[in-house]
Design a protein around this motif. Structure first.
Motif, PDB file in Angstrom:
ATOM      1  N   PRO A 134       7.285  -0.879   1.225  1.00 22.46           N
ATOM      2  CA  PRO A 134       8.522  -0.239   1.186  1.00 22.46           C
ATOM      3  C   PRO A 134       8.499   1.085   0.552  1.00 22.46           C
ATOM      4  O   PRO A 134       9.467   1.942   0.576  1.00 22.46           O
ATOM      5  N   MET A 135       7.557   1.572  -0.062  1.00 23.43           N
ATOM      6  CA  MET A 135       7.372   2.944  -0.888  1.00 23.43           C
ATOM      7  C   MET A 135       6.560   3.810   0.003  1.00 23.43           C
ATOM      8  O   MET A 135       6.311   4.846  -0.225  1.00 23.43           O
ATOM      9  N   GLY A 136       6.060   3.471   1.384  1.00 26.36           N
ATOM     10  CA  GLY A 136       5.482   4.237   2.181  1.00 26.36           C
ATOM     11  C   GLY A 136       3.959   4.328   2.031  1.00 26.36           C
ATOM     12  O   GLY A 136       3.360   5.080   2.900  1.00 26.36           O
ATOM     13  N   MET A 137       3.477   3.400   1.505  1.00 25.43           N
ATOM     14  CA  MET A 137       2.195   3.247   1.114  1.00 25.43           C
ATOM     15  C   MET A 137       1.490   2.321   2.313  1.00 25.43           C
ATOM     16  O   MET A 137       1.902   1.319   2.905  1.00 25.43           O
ATOM     17  N   ASP A 138       0.078   2.647   2.591  1.00 17.17           N
ATOM     18  CA  ASP A 138      -0.542   1.649   3.765  1.00 17.17           C
ATOM     19  C   ASP A 138      -0.777   0.316   2.889  1.00 17.17           C
ATOM     20  O   ASP A 138      -1.197   0.209   1.772  1.00 17.17           O
ATOM     21  N   LEU A 139      -0.525  -0.641   3.662  1.00 17.44           N
ATOM     22  CA  LEU A 139      -0.825  -2.197   3.278  1.00 17.44           C
ATOM     23  C   LEU A 139      -2.382  -2.223   3.085  1.00 17.44           C
ATOM     24  O   LEU A 139      -3.091  -1.740   3.776  1.00 17.44           O
ATOM     25  N   VAL A 140      -2.590  -3.241   2.116  1.00 13.38           N
ATOM     26  CA  VAL A 140      -4.142  -3.256   1.708  1.00 13.38           C
ATOM     27  C   VAL A 140      -4.309  -4.526   2.471  1.00 13.38           C
ATOM     28  O   VAL A 140      -3.643  -5.616   2.074  1.00 13.38           O
ATOM     29  N   PRO A 141      -5.514  -4.775   3.013  1.00  9.96           N
ATOM     30  CA  PRO A 141      -5.812  -6.170   3.649  1.00  9.96           C
ATOM     31  C   PRO A 141      -6.515  -6.880   2.699  1.00  9.96           C
ATOM     32  O   PRO A 141      -7.117  -6.415   1.734  1.00  9.96           O
TER      33      PRO A 141
END
Length: 543
Positions: free
Chosen positions: A76-83
């Motif tokens: 929601p903050m525009g950051m890439d999700l971490v696997p």
């Protein structure tokens, strides 16, 4: 600005934002990286860039570990999700948490050892000084009349046995005296005896009766005297007041021996027995200490405070103990039985379970369920679930338990390759598993979930109906929610939705199907084809 200058400006700004973002992420994702049940070491690569055949379990927001998705994307903050990967070693049971030594130090993780020792059943509580009710006397009139004179006029005044308390004018007493004189004039022994007994029943002192017989004159007022020595308390009358039978006028208490009534928690009541030694101290006399014994344990529990009352007796020759005082009590229970014990701070208590976090070595931790008995001031008695010399976490255990309990089967670890002597090889009755809400049927108390694989039950990822427990609020659930659910095996082929933790309240797009992507478990659509798990849940599994 020239093109070349604009280019260097953009590059510099990107580097600055990257450093700032790293600083922020380093603080906000500390817990996420600390309790890496299955977090990959290189979080900058996406699933498609990972070497080998490692498949992410799911993707999580860097600044919100509760925001999970089953494919790469943006938070929601525009950051890439971490696997998040399954980095458990072969043989690790569900719920095993692995963290690096540096993170263990940063979290302040401390451990202790399960010991077998004499249980310290010392109970520390508070108490209140009271009069000895066995020697507390209440003064009530037996006739109606008026208080002519009050000899003891203040609460707290010391009185001695036989000392005048008050004089009363009562028409009833005047008539009773006249009846005695009439019987004496008739020289009727039977009437004389009856008249004298009536006067005694109305609390007329013997000396007043004898004076009446000697003088043959009726007294308009009768003086009542103290029945015992002590301290005047609860004075309710003044001169000139009209009194009648049943009215509480005053009380006389004895202070050379007092009661102290303490309150103990409901769970501590079983630790105390009559005859246990008691040590008492007072705030206003910290250098003094009183010794006594438990005299009586009251049979009921206060419905409001949920405490049991315990009574002690203490000698008070110097009158230092005064009714109404607040005291600190240490009750030393006489117990010599050796039991398994853990520090009290190591225990994690929930509404339905008592748990501890096992330290398995090599940075691995696991939350397990234990059965506890007596809870002392510093230690807790363990009935089952642990063995002597097991190492448990005593600090930062809530953080580790929070991460481990999401996937833990709460079974004991095996020792030296042998089955756990407490739980044996019995099936797990309760598991936590990530799932997605497909449908909610509040009128029927049911919900349809697409859940991840459950290894301990040998279940693949599937969609199925569950009957919800009464404690589960179905109003908070909506189709498309990502949740963690607790499923309980209540009978053969019968399962109950026991608890729900909502991961994200946002409704997901239809293309983010849990079945297609295997929520939280990395299951592919191949696991779903032709899958029918009959008898599980409240109804048939969906295809």
């Amino acid at each position: 600005m020239k093109p070349m200058g604009r280019y260097f400006f953009v590059i510099s700004l990107g580097v600055l934002l990257g450093v700032s973002g790293s600083m922020v992420l380093g603080g906000k994702t500390f817990v996420l990286n600390a309790v890496e049940t299955a977090i990959g070491k290189d979080s900058n690569k996406t699933g498609g860039e990972e070497s080998g055949e490692r498949t992410p379990l799911y993707w999580v927001a860097p600044m919100d570990p509760n925001y999970k998705r089953d494919k790469p994307g943006k938070s929601p903050m525009g950051m890439d999700l971490v696997p998040v990967y399954d980095d458990q070693d072969e043989g690790d049971t569900p719920g095993t948490v692995k963290i690096s030594p540096d993170v263990v130090n940063n979290l302040g993780v401390k451990t202790g050892v399960v010991e077998k020792d004499t249980f310290d059943a010392t109970v520390r509580t508070v108490g209140y000084v009271q009069y000895d009710e066995d020697k507390l006397v209440h003064i009530h009139p037996r006739v109606e009349g008026w208080i002519e004179q009050l000899f003891a006029k203040s609460e707290g005044d010391r009185v001695t046995q036989g000392q005048p308390l008050y004089s009363i004018y009562s028409p009833t007493l005047v008539n009773a005296q006249e009846e005695l004189l009439l019987a004496i004039n008739r020289d009727n022994a039977r009437l004389i005896s009856a008249a004298m007994e009536r006067l005694r029943a109305l609390q007329v002192p013997n000396e007043a009766i004898q004076k009446l017989r000697d003088s043959r004159q009726v007294s308009q007022t009768i003086i009542l005297r103290a029945p015992q020595s002590g301290v005047l308390d609860n004075l309710q009358v003044r001169e000139g007041m009209f009194v009648q039978p049943g009215m509480s006028m005053m009380s006389i208490g004895v202070l050379d021996r007092v009661w102290v009534v303490g309150e103990v928690f409901e769970r501590q009541a079983a630790l105390i027995s009559e005859g246990d030694q008691v040590r008492m101290t007072l705030d206003y006399l910290p250098e003094r200490q009183w010794s006594g014994v438990v005299d009586y344990i009251y049979p009921s529990i206060d419905s409001e405070t949920r405490t049991a009352r315990v009574r002690m007796r203490f000698a008070n020759e110097d009158l230092a103990l005064k009714p109404g005082m607040f005291s600190q009590l240490t009750i030393m229970s006489d117990t010599m039985t050796e039991t398994l014990q853990i520090p009290r701070q190591a225990l994690v208590r929930t509404g339905s379970q008592s748990r501890v976090v096992l330290a398995l070595g090599e940075g691995k931790f696991k939350s397990i369920e234990v059965d506890v008995g007596r809870i002392g001031w510093e230690s807790v008695e363990v009935l089952s679930g642990l063995e002597e010399d097991d190492r448990i976490v005593t600090s930062a255990q809530f953080l580790l338990d929070s991460e481990s309990s999401r996937t833990s089967d709460f079974q004991r670890m095996e020792h030296s390759g042998n089955a756990d002597p407490i739980h044996g090889n019995s099936p797990v009755e309760t598991v936590w598993v990530p799932a997605r809400v497909e449908d909610v049927m509040p009128d029927h108390g049911m919900v349809t979930l697409s859940h991840a694989p459950i290894a301990v039950w040998e279940w693949p990822a599937m969609s199925m109906n569950f009957q919800a427990a009464d404690t589960v609020s179905l109003e908070q659930l909506k189709a498309g929610m990502d949740v963690h659910v607790e499923i309980e095996r209540v009978a053969e082929d019968e399962y109950l939705l026991r608890d729900v933790h909502v991961d994200d309240v946002a409704t997901q797009a239809s293309n983010d199907s849990v079945v297609d992507h295997g929520v939280g478990g990395g299951a592919s659509s191949d696991h779903q084809d032709g899958m029918s798990h009959e008898g599980h849940g409240a109804g048939e599994s969906k295809q």
